[in-house]
Design an enzyme around this catalytic site. Structure first.
Site, PDB file in Angstrom:
ATOM      1  N   LYS A   9       1.233  -1.275  -0.415  1.00 42.44           N
ATOM      2  CA  LYS A   9       0.366   0.015  -0.447  1.00 42.44           C
ATOM      3  C   LYS A   9       0.677   1.122   0.083  1.00 42.44           C
ATOM      4  O   LYS A   9       2.090   1.250   0.093  1.00 42.44           O
ATOM      5  CB  LYS A   9      -0.891   0.068   1.316  1.00 42.44           C
ATOM      6  CG  LYS A   9      -2.239  -1.215   1.284  1.00 42.44           C
ATOM      7  CD  LYS A   9      -2.929  -1.509   2.511  1.00 42.44           C
ATOM      8  CE  LYS A   9      -3.790  -2.439   2.588  1.00 42.44           C
ATOM      9  NZ  LYS A   9      -5.031  -2.364   3.332  1.00 42.44           N
ATOM     10  N   TYR A  49     -11.676  -2.899  -3.454  1.00 42.33           N
ATOM     11  CA  TYR A  49     -12.064  -2.878  -1.769  1.00 42.33           C
ATOM     12  C   TYR A  49     -13.504  -3.080  -2.184  1.00 42.33           C
ATOM     13  O   TYR A  49     -14.579  -2.394  -1.111  1.00 42.33           O
ATOM     14  CB  TYR A  49     -11.883  -2.731  -1.209  1.00 42.33           C
ATOM     15  CG  TYR A  49     -10.623  -2.104  -0.406  1.00 42.33           C
ATOM     16  CD1 TYR A  49      -9.907  -3.381   0.305  1.00 42.33           C
ATOM     17  CD2 TYR A  49     -10.246  -1.283  -1.490  1.00 42.33           C
ATOM     18  CE1 TYR A  49      -9.326  -4.128   0.318  1.00 42.33           C
ATOM     19  CE2 TYR A  49      -8.091  -1.488  -0.322  1.00 42.33           C
ATOM     20  CZ  TYR A  49      -7.895  -3.079   0.079  1.00 42.33           C
ATOM     21  OH  TYR A  49      -6.569  -2.607   1.236  1.00 42.33           O
ATOM     22  N   ASN A 112      -1.923  -0.187   7.021  1.00 48.05           N
ATOM     23  CA  ASN A 112      -1.169  -1.239   7.338  1.00 48.05           C
ATOM     24  C   ASN A 112      -0.380  -1.762   6.106  1.00 48.05           C
ATOM     25  O   ASN A 112      -0.174  -2.935   6.021  1.00 48.05           O
ATOM     26  CB  ASN A 112      -2.368  -2.239   7.642  1.00 48.05           C
ATOM     27  CG  ASN A 112      -3.637  -2.556   7.280  1.00 48.05           C
ATOM     28  OD1 ASN A 112      -3.515  -2.690   5.817  1.00 48.05           O
ATOM     29  ND2 ASN A 112      -4.257  -3.408   7.416  1.00 48.05           N
ATOM     30  N   HIS A 115      -1.483  -5.839   1.390  1.00 41.96           N
ATOM     31  CA  HIS A 115      -2.853  -6.708   1.262  1.00 41.96           C
ATOM     32  C   HIS A 115      -2.850  -7.620   0.774  1.00 41.96           C
ATOM     33  O   HIS A 115      -1.274  -7.890  -0.282  1.00 41.96           O
ATOM     34  CB  HIS A 115      -3.582  -5.847   0.345  1.00 41.96           C
ATOM     35  CG  HIS A 115      -4.741  -6.647  -0.463  1.00 41.96           C
ATOM     36  ND1 HIS A 115      -6.224  -6.698   0.360  1.00 41.96           N
ATOM     37  CD2 HIS A 115      -4.362  -7.797  -0.836  1.00 41.96           C
ATOM     38  CE1 HIS A 115      -6.465  -7.605  -0.291  1.00 41.96           C
ATOM     39  NE2 HIS A 115      -6.367  -8.219  -1.417  1.00 41.96           N
ATOM     40  N   GLU A 126      -9.133 -10.947  -8.287  1.00 45.37           N
ATOM     41  CA  GLU A 126      -8.347  -9.366  -7.762  1.00 45.37           C
ATOM     42  C   GLU A 126      -6.836  -9.874  -8.941  1.00 45.37           C
ATOM     43  O   GLU A 126      -6.349  -8.690  -9.575  1.00 45.37           O
ATOM     44  CB  GLU A 126      -7.091  -9.966  -6.186  1.00 45.37           C
ATOM     45  CG  GLU A 126      -8.544  -9.620  -5.348  1.00 45.37           C
ATOM     46  CD  GLU A 126      -8.047  -9.713  -3.799  1.00 45.37           C
ATOM     47  OE1 GLU A 126      -6.804 -10.364  -3.830  1.00 45.37           O
ATOM     48  OE2 GLU A 126      -8.913  -9.200  -2.628  1.00 45.37           O
TER      49      GLU A 126
HETATM   50  P1  DAT Z   1      -7.419  -7.505   5.326  1.00 38.80           P
HETATM   51  O1  DAT Z   1      -6.397  -6.020   4.756  1.00 38.80           O
HETATM   52  O2  DAT Z   1      -6.980  -7.661   6.212  1.00 38.80           O
HETATM   53  O3  DAT Z   1      -7.399  -8.338   4.841  1.00 38.80           O
HETATM   54  P2  DAT Z   1     -10.455  -6.378   5.157  1.00 38.80           P
HETATM   55  O4  DAT Z   1     -10.700  -7.282   4.239  1.00 38.80           O
HETATM   56  O5  DAT Z   1     -11.366  -6.546   5.952  1.00 38.80           O
HETATM   57  O6  DAT Z   1      -8.630  -6.477   6.005  1.00 38.80           O
HETATM   58  O7  DAT Z   1     -10.181  -5.450   5.287  1.00 38.80           O
HETATM   59  C1  DAT Z   1      -9.288  -4.368   4.380  1.00 38.80           C
HETATM   60  C2  DAT Z   1      -8.764  -3.166   4.802  1.00 38.80           C
HETATM   61  O8  DAT Z   1      -9.795  -1.918   5.532  1.00 38.80           O
HETATM   62  C3  DAT Z   1      -7.574  -3.162   5.973  1.00 38.80           C
HETATM   63  O9  DAT Z   1      -6.662  -3.772   5.427  1.00 38.80           O
HETATM   64  C4  DAT Z   1      -8.060  -2.100   6.638  1.00 38.80           C
HETATM   65  C5  DAT Z   1      -8.956  -1.033   6.872  1.00 38.80           C
HETATM   66  N1  DAT Z   1      -9.632  -2.308   7.264  1.00 38.80           N
HETATM   67  C6  DAT Z   1     -10.651  -2.484   7.800  1.00 38.80           C
HETATM   68  N2  DAT Z   1     -11.235  -3.296   8.965  1.00 38.80           N
HETATM   69  C7  DAT Z   1     -10.758  -1.522   9.445  1.00 38.80           C
HETATM   70  C8  DAT Z   1     -11.195  -1.090  10.615  1.00 38.80           C
HETATM   71  N3  DAT Z   1     -12.230  -1.556  11.428  1.00 38.80           N
HETATM   72  N4  DAT Z   1     -11.196   0.291  10.474  1.00 38.80           N
HETATM   73  C9  DAT Z   1     -10.346   0.991  10.313  1.00 38.80           C
HETATM   74  N5  DAT Z   1     -10.224  -0.397   8.592  1.00 38.80           N
HETATM   75  C10 DAT Z   1     -10.337  -1.418   8.539  1.00 38.80           C
HETATM   76 MG    MG Z   2      -9.154  -8.157   2.242  1.00 39.54          MG
END
Ligand code: DAT
Ligand code: MG
Length: 148
Positions: A9, A49, A112, A115, A126
């Site tokens: 990212k 997303y 974070n 991805h 994807e």
């Molecule tokens: P991951 O990236 O671990 O697959 P995800 O698909 O649930 O997690 O979410 C995509 C991204 O969205 C994640 O890397 C960071 C953001 N995100 C997820 N949950 C969040 C939250 N509760 N508050 C803020 N950002 C969040």
């Molecule tokens: Mg995810």
């Protein structure tokens, strides 16, 4: 063999973590099959997303992804989707174990660093979205030293 989509990212790119991330996947024994540094459009980030579009953090997430270039990659190997998620670490970096990328290099959930696809099916989608041009065809000469 299985493939996964991994994206560094904008924060990971800005912080000089590209080599660190690639090194972890490379040294594990996975193969890089595609890679590009790109600035993505808002509509493209929203597509990536799409499953999260109803979440309260969606707008901020999209804004973050378009805030600078990302490194999009395809990695191949045995169980690379699940193992890739382990290398990446838990979504919230404060919950991510040390030794994982998020555990070692991140603090806030909205910064974070990386991805990784969460299932083989999502990896397929994807990869098709990010690499419509297709992947490189090659096999490492070390293959038989990594896989039995
Ligand atoms: P991951 O990236 O671990 O697959 P995800 O698909 O649930 O997690 O979410 C995509 C991204 O969205 C994640 O890397 C960071 C953001 N995100 C997820 N949950 C969040 C939250 N509760 N508050 C803020 N950002 C969040
Ligand atoms: Mg995810």
């Amino acid at each position: 063999m299985e493939q996964t989509f991994i994206m560094i990212k904008p924060d990971g790119v800005q912080r000089g973590l590209i080599g660190e991330v690639i090194g972890r996947f490379e040294k594990k024994g996975f193969y890089l099959k595609a890679m590009k540094l790109v600035n993505v459009e808002k509509s493209f980030a929203e597509k990536h997303y799409a499953d999260l579009s109803s979440k309260p953090f969606f707008a901020g997430l999209v804004e973050y992804i378009v805030s600078g270039p990302v490194v999009a990659m395809v990695w191949e190997g045995k169980s690379v989707v699940a193992t890739g998620r382990k290398i990446v670490g838990a979504t919230n970096p404060l919950a991510a174990e040390p030794g994982t990328i998020r555990g070692d290099f991140a603090v806030d959930i909205g910064r974070n660093v990386i991805h990784g696809s969460d299932s083989v099916e999502n990896a397929r989608k994807e990869i098709a979205l990010w690499f419509p041009e297709g992947l490189a065809e090659w096999q490492s000469n070390q293959h038989s030293w990594i896989y039995e």
